[in-house]
Design an enzyme around this catalytic site. Structure first.
Site, short mmCIF file in Angstrom:
data_model
loop_
_atom_site.label_atom_id
_atom_site.label_comp_id
_atom_site.label_asym_id
_atom_site.label_seq_id
_atom_site.Cartn_x
_atom_site.Cartn_y
_atom_site.Cartn_z
CG HIS A 26 13.06 16.17 -1.17
ND1 HIS A 26 12.88 14.84 -0.92
CD2 HIS A 26 12.69 16.36 -2.46
CE1 HIS A 26 12.42 14.25 -2.01
NE2 HIS A 26 12.29 15.16 -2.95
CG HIS A 33 15.58 12.81 -6.60
ND1 HIS A 33 15.87 14.11 -6.25
CD2 HIS A 33 14.28 12.60 -6.27
CE1 HIS A 33 14.80 14.68 -5.75
NE2 HIS A 33 13.81 13.79 -5.75
CB CYS A 68 4.31 13.46 -7.39
SG CYS A 68 3.59 14.70 -8.47
CG HIS A 70 10.73 9.94 -4.97
ND1 HIS A 70 9.92 10.50 -4.01
CD2 HIS A 70 11.46 10.95 -5.49
CE1 HIS A 70 10.16 11.80 -3.96
NE2 HIS A 70 11.10 12.09 -4.84
CD GLU A 88 0.93 10.13 -2.82
OE1 GLU A 88 0.25 11.08 -3.28
OE2 GLU A 88 2.16 10.07 -2.93
CE1 TYR A 105 9.89 19.99 -9.64
CE2 TYR A 105 9.63 17.91 -10.79
CZ TYR A 105 9.57 18.66 -9.64
OH TYR A 105 9.18 18.06 -8.47
CD GLU A 115 10.69 17.75 -4.94
OE1 GLU A 115 11.67 17.15 -5.40
OE2 GLU A 115 9.77 17.18 -4.35
CD GLU A 117 10.89 15.01 -7.81
OE1 GLU A 117 10.85 14.55 -6.65
OE2 GLU A 117 9.86 15.21 -8.49
CD1 TRP A 162 4.43 18.24 -10.21
CD2 TRP A 162 5.56 19.34 -8.63
NE1 TRP A 162 3.81 17.99 -9.01
CE2 TRP A 162 4.48 18.66 -8.02
CE3 TRP A 162 6.42 20.09 -7.83
CZ2 TRP A 162 4.24 18.71 -6.65
CZ3 TRP A 162 6.17 20.14 -6.47
CH2 TRP A 162 5.09 19.46 -5.89
#
Length: 194
Positions: A26, A33, A68, A70, A88, A105, A115, A117, A162
């Site tokens: 980032h 990614h 959100c 990964h 989270e 996006y 960003e 992704e 996003w």
């Protein structure tokens, strides 16, 4: 001792082309990614919104969708969604539903951080309140989906970039988020079909 989290790098067709440490991807030259976004609802169709912790690298303090993250290399996206919801927000989910399999996006912060992704979107339904992890989440709030969607579509709600792009696509699926059609995992990008 923990090691740095790896993210899956992908090409424009959604094929995995390698991995990189999350901390390194980032910046001003963020490579495409694999990631995910999730929207958590309660039985009344209210959506759980979260404010990103103020020390996050990207969009600190911004309001956004529920969670959100990964996936780790070879981790199924549904498992990654459940893992991050637990970490989270302290939420345990029995299942997550794929809603937008091909969302992607690119967004640039005022400081030049990017960003970029390939970010399938998921829905989860819970019966419990969130317990935010302050390392990730500043605060949370529940909002009726109709009110939230209208606020985003009208530009009245200040929301992450996003989420601003996802909400119009989600709104086209119908007014009741609990009735949105579930997409086929076969429609996911190749890197996300593990």
């Amino acid at each position: 001792m923990t090691t740095d989290e790896l993210v899956v790098l992908v090409d424009g067709e959604g094929n995995a082309i390698g991995t990189a440490p999350k901390k390194s991807v980032h910046g001003p030259e963020t490579p495409l990614h694999l990631a995910f976004s999730s929207y958590v609802f309660d039985a009344e169709g209210r959506v759980l919104l979260s404010r990103r912790a103020s020390h996050k690298t990207t969009w600190p303090g911004a309001w956004t969708n529920s969670c959100c993250g990964h996936p780790m290399p070879s981790e199924p996206l549904t498992s990654a969604v459940a893992r991050r919801l637990s970490y989270e927000l302290g939420l345990s989910v029995a299942r997550v539903d794929l809603i937008l399999p091909r969302f992607a996006y690119r967004a640039v912060m005022d400081n030049g951080t990017v960003e970029h992704e390939l970010c399938p979107v998921y829905r989860a339904v819970v019966a419990a309140d969130a317990v935010p992890n302050p390392d990730e989440v500043g605060e949370v709030t529940w909002m009726p989906w109709k009110e939230f969607a209208e606020g985003v579509l009208s530009g009245e709600l200040d929301i992450s970039p996003w989420c601003r792009e996802q909400v119009p696509q989600l709104a086209r699926l119908g007014p009741d988020p609990l009735a949105w059609p579930i997409a086929s995992p076969a429609d996911l990008p190749p890197a996300a079909r593990s």
